[in-house]
Design an enzyme around this catalytic site. Structure first.
Site, PDB file in Angstrom:
ATOM      1  N   GLU A  72     -20.670  -8.431  -3.597  1.00  0.00           N
ATOM      2  CA  GLU A  72     -19.971  -9.718  -3.697  1.00  0.00           C
ATOM      3  C   GLU A  72     -18.924  -9.772  -4.814  1.00  0.00           C
ATOM      4  O   GLU A  72     -18.187 -10.743  -4.898  1.00  0.00           O
ATOM      5  CB  GLU A  72     -20.966 -10.879  -3.807  1.00  0.00           C
ATOM      6  CG  GLU A  72     -21.782 -10.941  -5.083  1.00  0.00           C
ATOM      7  CD  GLU A  72     -23.127 -10.226  -4.956  1.00  0.00           C
ATOM      8  OE1 GLU A  72     -23.255  -9.333  -4.102  1.00  0.00           O
ATOM      9  OE2 GLU A  72     -24.041 -10.565  -5.736  1.00  0.00           O
ATOM     10  N   ASN A  73     -18.845  -8.742  -5.646  1.00  0.00           N
ATOM     11  CA  ASN A  73     -17.733  -8.710  -6.595  1.00  0.00           C
ATOM     12  C   ASN A  73     -16.419  -8.311  -5.910  1.00  0.00           C
ATOM     13  O   ASN A  73     -15.365  -8.330  -6.543  1.00  0.00           O
ATOM     14  CB  ASN A  73     -18.034  -7.760  -7.763  1.00  0.00           C
ATOM     15  CG  ASN A  73     -18.356  -6.352  -7.322  1.00  0.00           C
ATOM     16  OD1 ASN A  73     -19.077  -6.152  -6.349  1.00  0.00           O
ATOM     17  ND2 ASN A  73     -17.812  -5.382  -8.000  1.00  0.00           N
TER      18      ASN A  73
END
Lengths: 232, 218
Positions: free
Chosen positions: B46-47
């Site tokens: 999710e980064n």
């Protein structure tokens, strides 16, 4: 449309006590290292920092925490910093924890000129307390406001003198959304080039969002969790 | 009884061909080691990455290439990188097919608590609240009981919630359980060598048992 300034100290010259700053990066990845060093040199205080994380003790926003320059952190995860923990437990530092997607999207909303967004993140939890809830198609959403920040400080891989930016790999993270969201956006880059050297099709942040740009003096690009596999 | 690797191995069997999958920190990360060889799966971090690969070889670490746990990783051929807003955009828009994460407590109606213990230093929810609020398909990987021996599968969560009515399946060292739409943990499989009685003892929430409960195949 030349946005180039002469280094980090000039770029942050008018950041003053009590201002709200967005600081790009995820952990130590894609940190505006040179601007943070300049803020530490300037000694500006009582800052509110909107940043996904708070750095580690001796790098990133941790360096500003050590000098007691930060009044409030607005973040999604702040785990890796002993000085941070000490200031939080002693009440010297205020912290507002926000779901990571909400944090990113509130930056995005500012850059897109939208006052608020609706997200399901935090429904039914303490994050929802005091916030307006709207139901769309049978599902509840929280109304979250766009951020307002006096300055956004971001780091890109390459940029041109007109402020167009290109990020590298996962160092794009919050940098690309925060770059769009500051009243004044400062971009530091590893390599500053002339207009025309970046392919317009490959620009991630158009220069219209960027007010000041400079090539960082040096980049340490520290790694927070060095994980490797053995060669077989 | 399963160890952490065993839990990861069992969860890996839930991953289907064509899935985009988000793996949380801890046991979920280990699932990547047991992905079935004959299927096509893309891991989302999710980064801002689709196509996460294994850790780099020593000497090839790149500070610009990390996962959401801030570990150095690699990008597989066909990877795509993007900013944090788009990353949670694809999560919110349900493009990610499966989310696997850890938990401190799960309730019999699918509520999850995994970010905060009152009285302890709170580090933050990271992306967990966004993931559980949006994903349709959430598997929790966790121990059945906590270090004090208390069940983590409860009638109601006692810790501050991360999300409500969201967990669909739980894999622990003892069992595989579904969270029923009307409430309750339905016992689907026992871990090797574990009896139904042991699972009953370790489950504080409503446990639904129908017929013989098979031992899981790893």
């Amino acid at each position: 449309m030349n946005k180039v300034v002469n280094g980090a100290d000039e770029a942050i010259r008018d950041i003053e006590d009590g201002m709200t700053l967005m600081v790009g990066g995820f952990g130590l990845c894609g940190l505006p290292e040179n601007c943070i060093a300049a803020l530490v040199r300037k000694g500006v205080k009582e800052l509110t920092c909107i940043s996904n994380n708070a750095g580690v003790d001796d790098f990133g926003i941790g360096l500003m925490l050590k000098q007691r320059q930060v009044k409030k952190m607005v973040s999604s995860y702040v785990g890796e910093n002993a000085e941070f923990e000490r200031q939080l437990l002693s009440g010297e530092l205020e912290v507002e924890l926000i779901p990571q997607g909400t944090l990113a999207t509130r930056c995005m909303a500012a850059g897109y000129g939208m006052p608020a967004i609706f997200t399901p993140a935090g429904i039914g939890t303490e994050v929802a307390i005091g916030k307006e809830i709207r139901n769309f198609n049978g599902k509840d959403y929280l109304m979250e406001m766009a951020f307002e920040a006096d300055f956004a400080i971001v780091k890109a891989w390459k940029g041109d003198t007109m402020g167009n930016l290109v990020y590298r790999a996962t160092a794009r993270n919050f940098n690309a959304v925060m770059a769009m969201a500051g009243k004044v956006t400062i971009a530091e880059v590893e390599e500053l080039v002339e207009p025309g050297e970046l392919d317009p099709d490959h620009i991630h942040t158009p220069g219209i969002y960027v007010h000041r740009i400079f090539q960082g003096e040096k980049y340490e690009k520290r790694i927070e969790q060095r994980t490797v596999r053995k060669r077989v | 009884m399963l160890d952490k690797e065993g839990i990861a191995k069992r969860i890996a069997k839930e991953i289907k061909d064509g899935y985009y999958v988000n793996l949380g920190i801890g046991i979920p990360t280990l699932v990547a080691n047991y992905l079935p060889k004959n299927i096509d799966v893309v891991l989302q971090s999710e980064n801002g990455l689709l196509g996460m690969g294994p850790f780099p070889f020593e000497g090839e670490e790149d500070a610009d290439v990390i996962n959401a746990g801030k570990q150095t990783i690699t990008m597989l051929p066909g990877s795509a990188v993007f900013d944090s807003a788009m990353s949670f955009g694809m999560i919110r828009a349900k493009k990610v097919n499966l989310t696997i994460l850890g938990a401190m407590e799960v309730s019999e109606n699918g509520d999850i608590a995994n970010w905060k213990i009152p009285g302890k230093m709170v580090k933050g929810m990271g992306g967990a609240m966004d993931l559980v609020a949006s994903a349709d398909n959430i598997i929790v990987a966790m121990q059945h009981v906590n270090k004090a021996g208390e069940s983590k599968l409860l009638p109601n969560c006692t810790l501050p919630l991360t999300g409500v009515h969201c967990v669909k399946k739980i894999v622990t060292e003892l069992a595989v359980l579904d969270v029923l739409p009307g409430g309750g943990f339905k016992l689907l499989e026992r871990a090797p060598g574990v009896s139904v009685d042991e699972i009953i003892k370790a489950t504080a929430g409503k446990l639904v048992i129908e017929g013989d409960v098979p031992e899981m195949i790893l």
